[in-house]
Design a protein around this motif. Structure first.
Motif, PDB file in Angstrom:
ATOM      1  N   LYS A 146      10.961 -93.657 -43.709  1.00 14.87           N
ATOM      2  CA  LYS A 146      11.750 -92.776 -42.848  1.00 14.87           C
ATOM      3  C   LYS A 146      12.612 -91.848 -43.692  1.00 14.87           C
ATOM      4  N   ASP A 147      13.118 -92.385 -44.833  1.00  9.07           N
ATOM      5  CA  ASP A 147      14.036 -91.595 -45.641  1.00  9.07           C
ATOM      6  C   ASP A 147      14.344 -92.329 -46.942  1.00  9.07           C
ATOM      7  N   TRP A 148      14.919 -91.605 -47.888  1.00  6.13           N
ATOM      8  CA  TRP A 148      15.485 -92.194 -49.102  1.00  6.13           C
ATOM      9  C   TRP A 148      16.936 -92.532 -48.818  1.00  6.13           C
ATOM     10  N   VAL A 149      17.386 -93.682 -49.295  1.00  6.67           N
ATOM     11  CA  VAL A 149      18.771 -94.107 -49.119  1.00  6.67           C
ATOM     12  C   VAL A 149      19.338 -94.528 -50.472  1.00  6.67           C
ATOM     13  N   ASP A 150      20.650 -94.594 -50.540  1.00  7.33           N
ATOM     14  CA  ASP A 150      21.354 -95.075 -51.732  1.00  7.33           C
ATOM     15  C   ASP A 150      22.238 -96.224 -51.282  1.00  7.33           C
ATOM     16  N   VAL A 151      21.649 -97.431 -51.211  1.00  5.95           N
ATOM     17  CA  VAL A 151      22.387 -98.592 -50.702  1.00  5.95           C
ATOM     18  C   VAL A 151      22.431 -99.749 -51.700  1.00  5.95           C
ATOM     19  N   CYS A 152      22.077 -99.482 -52.957  1.00  2.00           N
ATOM     20  CA  CYS A 152      22.040-100.560 -53.949  1.00  2.00           C
ATOM     21  C   CYS A 152      22.986-100.299 -55.109  1.00  2.00           C
ATOM     22  N   LYS A 153      23.247-101.367 -55.858  1.00  2.00           N
ATOM     23  CA  LYS A 153      24.097-101.309 -57.051  1.00  2.00           C
ATOM     24  C   LYS A 153      23.418-102.084 -58.182  1.00  2.00           C
ATOM     25  N   ASN A 154      24.023-102.037 -59.348  1.00  2.72           N
ATOM     26  CA  ASN A 154      23.610-102.799 -60.538  1.00  2.72           C
ATOM     27  C   ASN A 154      22.305-102.340 -61.155  1.00  2.72           C
ATOM     28  N   TRP A 155      21.839-101.169 -60.825  1.00  3.14           N
ATOM     29  CA  TRP A 155      20.588-100.698 -61.401  1.00  3.14           C
ATOM     30  C   TRP A 155      20.761 -99.470 -62.287  1.00  3.14           C
ATOM     31  N   GLN A 156      21.937 -98.926 -62.362  1.00  2.25           N
ATOM     32  CA  GLN A 156      22.140 -97.666 -63.050  1.00  2.25           C
ATOM     33  C   GLN A 156      22.141 -97.786 -64.568  1.00  2.25           C
ATOM     34  N   GLY A 157      21.657 -98.892 -65.105  1.00  5.34           N
ATOM     35  CA  GLY A 157      21.589 -99.068 -66.553  1.00  5.34           C
ATOM     36  C   GLY A 157      20.583 -98.122 -67.184  1.00  5.34           C
ATOM     37  N   THR A 158      20.564 -98.116 -68.470  1.00 10.91           N
ATOM     38  CA  THR A 158      19.659 -97.245 -69.220  1.00 10.91           C
ATOM     39  C   THR A 158      18.239 -97.779 -69.150  1.00 10.91           C
ATOM     40  N   VAL A 159      17.308 -96.885 -68.922  1.00 12.60           N
ATOM     41  CA  VAL A 159      15.888 -97.217 -68.921  1.00 12.60           C
ATOM     42  C   VAL A 159      15.237 -96.394 -70.018  1.00 12.60           C
ATOM     43  N   THR A 160      14.494 -97.053 -70.891  1.00  9.03           N
ATOM     44  CA  THR A 160      13.835 -96.329 -71.977  1.00  9.03           C
ATOM     45  C   THR A 160      12.679 -95.511 -71.415  1.00  9.03           C
ATOM     46  N   GLU A 161      12.250 -94.504 -72.168  1.00  8.33           N
ATOM     47  CA  GLU A 161      11.143 -93.646 -71.731  1.00  8.33           C
ATOM     48  C   GLU A 161       9.868 -94.464 -71.537  1.00  8.33           C
ATOM     49  N   SER A 162       9.622 -95.464 -72.400  1.00  5.30           N
ATOM     50  CA  SER A 162       8.411 -96.278 -72.248  1.00  5.30           C
ATOM     51  C   SER A 162       8.493 -97.128 -70.980  1.00  5.30           C
ATOM     52  N   GLU A 163       9.685 -97.603 -70.619  1.00  8.47           N
ATOM     53  CA  GLU A 163       9.839 -98.356 -69.361  1.00  8.47           C
ATOM     54  C   GLU A 163       9.599 -97.430 -68.166  1.00  8.47           C
ATOM     55  N   ARG A 164      10.116 -96.212 -68.253  1.00 11.24           N
ATOM     56  CA  ARG A 164       9.951 -95.253 -67.172  1.00 11.24           C
ATOM     57  C   ARG A 164       8.460 -94.972 -66.950  1.00 11.24           C
ATOM     58  N   LYS A 165       7.704 -94.873 -68.030  1.00 11.21           N
ATOM     59  CA  LYS A 165       6.286 -94.573 -67.939  1.00 11.21           C
ATOM     60  C   LYS A 165       5.447 -95.808 -67.669  1.00 11.21           C
ATOM     61  N   GLY A 166       6.096 -96.976 -67.706  1.00  8.81           N
ATOM     62  CA  GLY A 166       5.368 -98.199 -67.366  1.00  8.81           C
ATOM     63  C   GLY A 166       4.671 -98.860 -68.526  1.00  8.81           C
ATOM     64  N   LYS A 167       5.100 -98.574 -69.736  1.00  7.85           N
ATOM     65  CA  LYS A 167       4.438 -99.191 -70.891  1.00  7.85           C
ATOM     66  C   LYS A 167       5.138-100.446 -71.299  1.00  7.85           C
TER      67      LYS A 167
END
Length: 167
Positions: A146-167
């Motif tokens: 239905k829509d995108w929401v912003d209802v979560c916390k504790n995830w704003q940590g740093t993500v490496t480029e390889s994690e972002r790409k799924g490696k």
């Protein structure tokens, strides 16, 4: 069986062959990450909540947690999860396999912003030993969100480029 319901759902899109089934449980974020072989945050967990006018699903990154204040601001009520013994009846899938695909009519799906940091994520497919790898665009389209929401916390940590790409 709920996985067959999801498989039938994905047939409409020619994607039923992308469903992964494991010999081990993928019922929790940690177990799913091990089964898939990815970082836990890339597991797209689906949580079920009750609202006055029915049930909703919120799909969020594996490391995200519901922020009660943000939830109340967005949905104008306290976060109340569907009781475990009522999830299958109300949503169409049992705990451990809840996903936004092949769900009961009237259940609304929302995607949390925590997912947008990844190119692909792994939601369940209706059973406690299944998943599918989807791009964020595919998840958005296939979940009927239905829509995108912003209802979560504790995830704003740093993500490496390889994690972002799924490696």
């Amino acid at each position: 069986m709920a996985i067959e319901r999801v498989r039938t759902y994905f047939q409409k899109f020619g994607m039923e062959d992308k469903i992964l089934e494991f010999d081990v449980s993928s019922a929790t974020v940690e177990l799913a990450a091990k089964a898939v072989g990815c970082a836990p945050e890339r597991i797209a967990k689906t949580m079920s909540f009750e609202l006055a006018d029915g049930c909703i699903l919120i799909v969020a990154a594996g490391d995200a947690r519901i922020d009660n204040g943000k939830y109340k601001q967005t949905f104008h009520t306290k976060a109340k999860m569907v009781p475990a013994d009522k999830v299958e009846e109300k949503i169409g899938h049992s705990v451990g396999g809840v996903c936004p695909f092949g769900i009961n009519p009237g259940v609304k799906v929302y995607l949390d912003e925590s997912l947008k940091r990844f190119q692909t994520v792994f939601p369940a497919c209706g059973s406690s030993n299944s998943a599918i790898e989807l791009t964020i665009e595919e998840l958005e389209r296939l979940s009927g969100s239905k829509d995108w929401v912003d209802v979560c916390k504790n995830w704003q940590g740093t993500v490496t480029e390889s994690e972002r790409k799924g490696k």
